[in-house]
Design an enzyme around this catalytic site. Structure first.
Site, PDB file in Angstrom:
ATOM      1  N   SER A 127       0.852  -1.185   0.000  1.00 51.94           N
ATOM      2  CA  SER A 127       0.000   0.000   0.000  1.00 51.94           C
ATOM      3  C   SER A 127       0.886   1.233   0.000  1.00 51.94           C
ATOM      4  CB  SER A 127      -0.887   0.038   1.246  1.00 51.94           C
ATOM      5  OG  SER A 127      -1.967  -0.837   1.113  1.00 51.94           O
TER       6      SER A 127
ATOM      7  N   CYS B 257      -7.837  -1.559   7.934  1.00 44.09           N
ATOM      8  CA  CYS B 257      -6.627  -2.068   7.299  1.00 44.09           C
ATOM      9  C   CYS B 257      -5.790  -2.813   8.328  1.00 44.09           C
ATOM     10  CB  CYS B 257      -5.817  -0.922   6.693  1.00 44.09           C
ATOM     11  SG  CYS B 257      -4.403  -1.495   5.728  1.00 44.09           S
TER      12      CYS B 257
ATOM     13  N   ASP C  11      -8.993  -3.470   3.758  1.00 42.43           N
ATOM     14  CA  ASP C  11      -7.748  -3.767   3.057  1.00 42.43           C
ATOM     15  C   ASP C  11      -6.925  -4.586   4.039  1.00 42.43           C
ATOM     16  OD1 ASP C  11      -5.483  -3.780   1.536  1.00 42.43           O
ATOM     17  OD2 ASP C  11      -5.140  -1.628   1.578  1.00 42.43           O
TER      18      ASP C  11
ATOM     19  N   TRP D 237      -4.829  -8.430   5.395  1.00 43.00           N
ATOM     20  CA  TRP D 237      -3.943  -9.546   5.039  1.00 43.00           C
ATOM     21  C   TRP D 237      -4.193 -10.720   5.957  1.00 43.00           C
ATOM     22  CZ3 TRP D 237      -1.522  -5.064   7.177  1.00 43.00           C
ATOM     23  CH2 TRP D 237      -1.028  -5.216   8.464  1.00 43.00           C
TER      24      TRP D 237
END
Length: 654
Positions: A436, A606, A651, A653
């Site tokens: 990002s 995020c 966003d 992971w």
């Protein structure tokens, strides 16, 4: 990479030692449709007939896993005496599928390995195919097919691309020979693939009238040629596709995955103030590149493997690293003439082109067996490559749990010595790393900023594994006499600020999850200084300790002082009981609900998908329920509607 390596639902870069995996969970931009190639070159049927292929394996892959699976299936088809080919749907006129059954009669099979990206979207190379079968009523009567989907069960739209393709091809008249297979990269992808293949090949043998026994045939796809007196001006040195494209005088826009920009690194500074971890703030120069970006976009970099690992591998396999060689496809109709740019050196191939830090797959270890000489080593390999429960457990224990790379396996099995050129053929390609962007072009038009945690960890065998990209970048600290360049390009995203700056926003980003929000804050700061009305801007940030890893503390506090930002920080380890961002959200429940409900604000999340993002989602649902006096179902519907309207963007992971 914790600041961050983006990654699609098809765990395309499963790096046990190569960085943290990211999945961007928001809709992809609509594909730009090209005019399909209706020449003979673009005809999949013509290619199959010319190459005498009976099986074609299509792949929808973002960074390699689905493509690797497709190649593996095509190779395995050869074991049953079936000529096969691998095909990228982006390179063919896929409406030609209708001709396969007509021109190749019943002796054909189309296999689709389809990864899912973001919020259930197809991968870039499969977007046109996906849209075509969505919009057009093709007649696929009698097309023999089967589908395997690659996804991540952490996310709501798990394997939706594979499920759609499987269902739609049946609706268009296709003959599905096997139920949909699904691979979950969150835990069991390899086993899922193995179990599906155990069902696949008996069905294939029945379809083609084969006896069902695989043949002991040469599985090599490429011939090796070592060049004694090479013209070094024609030898690849790490370029993605075009020879010498990294030279300054050969650089030319537009810059994209096959033509990256060689950007000079301007800044590489440590963000952590203490502790035993590293977090880098890096700035790249994009002056005169014509690269444009927005806050929330991603920058992609092509990394390098550690030179010690490269040299160790050459020593283990008894090859001089600077020998120039070429690998050429044995099949003249192969989709790839070489597995990577050739000619090149073994050093270059191991440094830039192949992944040597991931755990090698079971099928790779199986190919090591003929090159293993001691009975003890061979017995270990034979057990780990069996598809039985015992074999899978042995592989999981020896390779996965111990994070063994190919170097480790060759060190621990001293009689296992496959040819280096065959190893290069077997290993997956080294993949690009997505981060990002932690800046806004409105504040920094000629630079791209990245925030990245350096990954290092000790394995159960006592070895230290290192993330590929971050450990490559860590020592590259530019100075007056030291200059570094990195091949990169920018990928657009839909993780965006509201168009109107007066719309309130809540940003939730612990750790390097702050990266895109730093860009958001810069953008809102520019707008405020120009006199625009800026809505309430709230950031929930979290880290371990204020004195160690409070990222961008001075910047954030300056935004608070200017009145731009309302900042809430959770220091998880600065007190007896741990405090996380979701705890602060609960404390601010009335404020959060007011921004969501009355002010019609946007929420951005995020960070870690498995725990943080789920906890935050549950907390937001709870706030909607309690503060809005809703039922649980009504609260969940509110959040789902926000997601569909792009007012709740994640966003994350895994």
């Amino acid at each position: 990479v914790r600041g961050r390596l983006h990654h699609k639902q098809d765990k395309e870069v499963m790096q046990s030692s190569g960085g943290v995996l990211i999945t961007t969970v928001f809709p992809s931009p609509s594909p730009v449709l090209r005019s399909p190639d209706r020449s003979e070159e673009g005809s999949i049927t013509s290619k199959m007939k010319k190459s005498c292929s009976q099986v074609v394996v299509f792949y929808g892959s973002q960074t390699g896993t689905a493509e690797e699976m497709a190649s593996r299936l095509a190779k395995e088809a050869h074991r049953y005496g079936l000529k096969s080919m691998v095909a990228d749907p982006e390179e063919y006129d896929m409406s030609d599928l209708a001709q396969i059954a007509l021109e190749l009669d019943e002796k054909h099979l189309a296999i689709f390995c389809m990864a899912t990206y973001g919020e259930g979207d197809p991968t870039d190379n499969a977007a046109e195919f996906y849209q075509m079968i969505s919009d057009q009523d093709l007649d696929l009567t009698n097309l023999n097919y089967c589908v395997f989907g690659l996804g991540n069960s952490t996310y709501e739209h798990y394997n939706s691309t594979g499920r759609f393709v499987n269902k739609r091809l049946l609706e268009l008249g296709g003959n599905r020979i096997l139920p949909l297979g699904e691979g979950d990269d969150d835990s069991t992808l390899d086993n899922d693939i193995i179990e599906w293949k155990e069902q696949l090949w008996p069905k294939v043998c029945t379809l083609f009238g084969l006896d069902g026994s695989d043949q002991d045939i040469n599985m090599r796809q490429y011939n090796l040629e070592e060049l004694e007196d090479p013209d070094m001006s024609k030898v690849f040195t790490g370029e993605v596709t075009r020879l010498n494209s990294y030279l300054a005088e050969k650089q030319r826009p537009p810059y994209e995955p096959k033509n990256p920009f060689m950007s000079h690194m301007l800044v590489n500074r440590e963000l952590h103030k203490g502790g035993d971890r590293n977090c880098m703030h890096i700035e790249f120069d994009i002056t005169d590149s014509r690269i444009r970006y927005d806050a929330g976009d991603h920058v992609a970099m092509y990394p390098c493997n550690d030179q010690k690992l490269v040299e160790d591998l050459c020593v283990l396999l008894d090859k001089k690293p600077d020998t120039v060689f070429r690998l050429t496809a044995i099949d003249s109709y192969a989709s790839k003439k070489s597995p990577f740019p050739c000619p090149t050196t073994y050093r270059t191939a191991l440094t830039y082109y192949v992944d040597i830090t991931s755990c090698p797959k079971m099928h790779v270890l199986k190919e090591f067996l003929p090159y293993t000489h001691s009975e003890e080593d061979k017995t270990k390999l034979e057990l780990m490559t069996k598809t039985t429960m015992e074999g899978k457990a042995a592989y999981q224990e020896y390779v996965v749990k111990n994070f063994r790379t190919v170097n480790h396996i060759l060190q621990d099995l001293p009689s296992c010595r496959p040819p280096l050129d065959y190893l290069l053929e077997l290993l997956p390609r080294l993949q690009v790393r997505y981060y990002s962007i932690s800046s806004s072009s409105k504040a920094h038009a000629t630079t791209v900023h990245v925030t990245a945690v350096v990954l290092q960890y000790e394995t159960p065998t006592g070895r230290v594994n290192k993330g590929v990209a971050t450990n490559w970048l860590l020592p590259q600290v530019p100075s007056d006499d030291k200059h570094y360049s990195v091949p990169l390009f920018v990928r657009k995203s839909q993780f965006r600020l509201p168009i109107k700056s007066e719309v309130p926003i809540i940003m939730i980003g612990p750790g390097t999850g702050i990266a895109p929000f730093r860009g958001f804050l810069q953008e809102r700061d520019v707008a405020a200084k120009k006199g625009a009305t800026v809505g309430k801007t709230v950031l929930y940030f979290g880290c371990r300790r204020k004195a160690e890893d409070y990222l961008y503390q001075e910047e954030l506090e300056s935004y608070v002082a200017s009145g731009l930002l309302t900042l809430r920080v959770a220091f998880s380890r600065d007190q007896a009981s741990k405090v996380y961002v979701q705890h602060l959200l609960k404390e601010d429940a009335a404020l959060v609900w007011d921004i969501i409900d009355r002010q019609k604000g946007h929420v951005y999340v995020c960070g870690d998908a498995k725990s943080m993002a789920r906890e935050v989602n549950a907390t937001i649902v709870g706030i909607c329920r309690d503060q809005g006096q809703k039922t649980q179902q009504q609260a969940e519907d509110i959040v789902k509607k926000m997601i569909s309207l792009k007012k709740y963007s994640s966003d994350v992971w895994s």
